[in-house]
Design an enzyme around this catalytic site. Structure first.
Site, PDB file in Angstrom:
ATOM      1  N   HIS A 266      -8.653   6.788 -12.208  1.00 39.02           N
ATOM      2  CA  HIS A 266      -8.391   6.090 -13.469  1.00 39.02           C
ATOM      3  C   HIS A 266      -9.235   6.682 -14.599  1.00 39.02           C
ATOM      4  CE1 HIS A 266      -6.696   2.151 -11.534  1.00 39.02           C
ATOM      5  NE2 HIS A 266      -5.850   3.162 -11.491  1.00 39.02           N
TER       6      HIS A 266
ATOM      7  N   ASN B 246      -8.045   0.854  -3.359  1.00 34.86           N
ATOM      8  CA  ASN B 246      -8.345   1.656  -4.545  1.00 34.86           C
ATOM      9  C   ASN B 246      -9.115   2.927  -4.218  1.00 34.86           C
ATOM     10  OD1 ASN B 246      -7.149   0.065  -6.647  1.00 34.86           O
ATOM     11  ND2 ASN B 246      -8.768  -1.438  -6.325  1.00 34.86           N
TER      12      ASN B 246
ATOM     13  N   ARG C 203      -8.978  -6.076  -0.405  1.00 36.39           N
ATOM     14  CA  ARG C 203      -7.948  -5.389  -1.173  1.00 36.39           C
ATOM     15  C   ARG C 203      -8.506  -4.254  -2.019  1.00 36.39           C
ATOM     16  NH1 ARG C 203      -2.876  -7.986  -4.660  1.00 36.39           N
ATOM     17  NH2 ARG C 203      -2.005  -5.968  -5.249  1.00 36.39           N
TER      18      ARG C 203
END
Length: 356
Positions: A247, A240, A236
């Site tokens: 970020h 990103n 997973r």
């Protein structure tokens, strides 16, 4: 309407995608079962869709929070709790997150912790939320030191994505959401990248068929990864791609100055440049990444922040392990990998290459 599933055993839930779904009482009904319904939305979305969802669910509470990334705070979270308690909402409450990614993250986190957890439904009204943040159960608020640092995994009972709501979406927000669509292709599906290269203008013009395909394919890719790795212990993390840099850009410029998708777009360029420096991606492939993002109207250059400042912020990234920042890099378009053996000098060079 098209319906996909996020396969999580007894917690499997549907993603409904189509036009004109937001007021469909039959889509909410299977999840109500006598529950008291509270709708969390914001000042922008409420005038557009709150009445329709309230009528479809017989909601007993409506909680309207301010718009913007800065809303993802402890202060706003407590306002939601105050409203739920004032409406005497107990453990039989179902929360509906009506809005974009900020509302979904905030309402989802409130649902995760209110009275030790209550169910919720995602009703995303932005492209970014429909293709990414509404699927997978990540909920959070921000901290001054980093984005989404305080949160919980809490899966929704259903996701209802009405692409007709995108008609009211400002162009900048649409383009921001498109960054996450592009991310799914670059990280996981080369064929989807090619489709986007051929259809990006249709998506920007809000062509219904193109929008539905973009949302469906993004959700298919994300649902597959979430079913395999719900809590981001492995595969997973590939979702990103661009986010470690992105970020840091959001935190370094002040939340809201850059939209999430804009920061991720610049972050994907940095990650692509780093992938080339690490010997994985060809220069022509980096060029394709840049060109696709340009055509989507997204930034391909980062902000005027010192590389050292971005690297300091990236050290707080949630993918860090054993004190080392891990990066999602591209081995090829459509094939991402998580790497921890990245030299700081290469990271600095990638950042510099992406601000020129």
């Amino acid at each position: 309407m098209e319906t996909l599933s996020v396969a999580l055993g007894s917690r499997t839930y549907p993603i409904h995608i189509g036009s004109g779904l937001i007021a469909s009482a039959e889509l909410y009904a299977p999840h109500l079962a006598g529950a008291r319904v509270a709708i969390v939305t914001n000042t922008v979305v409420a005038p557009l869709y709150l009445k329709a969802v309230k009528q479809a669910t017989a909601a007993v509470a409506e909680i309207i929070v301010p718009d913007g990334e800065q809303t993802k705070s402890w202060q706003t979270l407590n306002q939601i709790f105050d409203a739920l308690l004032s409406a005497r909402c107990g453990r039989d409450t179902l929360i509906i997150a009506l809005g974009g990614g900020v509302v979904g993250d905030l309402a989802g986190f409130a649902a995760a912790v209110y009275q030790r957890g209550v169910p919720f439904i995602q009703v995303p009204t932005t492209l970014l939320a429909q293709v990414d943040s509404s699927v997978g159960g990540k909920t959070a608020i921000n901290h001054p030191a980093g984005k989404n640092m305080i949160g919980a995994f809490h899966q929704p009972r259903a996701v209802i994505s009405d692409v007709a709501t995108l008609d009211s979406l400002p162009e900048r927000e649409l383009r921001s959401g498109l960054a996450e669509v592009i991310k799914h292709g670059l990280a996981l599906d080369a064929a989807f990248v090619e489709w986007l290269e051929s259809n990006i203008e249709k998506v920007l013009k809000k062509d219904r068929a193109a929008l539905v395909h973009a949302v469906r394919r993004s959700c298919e890719l994300k649902a597959r990864i979430v079913a395999e790795d719900e809590r981001e212990s492995g595969a997973r993390a590939l979702l990103n791609f661009g986010h470690t840099f992105g970020h840091a850009i959001e935190a370094g410029t002040g939340y809201g100055a850059w939209l999430h998708g804009e920061a991720v777009a610049a972050g994907m360029v940095m990650a692509a440049e780093l992938s080339q420096l690490m010997g994985h991606l060809k220069k022509t492939e980096v060029g394709r990444v840049r060109e696709l993002l340009k055509r989507a109207g997204l930034p391909v250059a980062g902000p005027a922040l010192a590389p050292e400042r971005l690297m300091e912020l990236m050290a707080l990234d949630k993918k860090a392990a054993k004190g080392r920042t891990r990066f999602v890099l591209l081995e090829a378009l459509g094939r991402a990998a998580l790497r921890a053996d990245v030299d700081d000098a290469a990271v600095r060079r990638a950042i510099v290459a992406a601000v020129q």
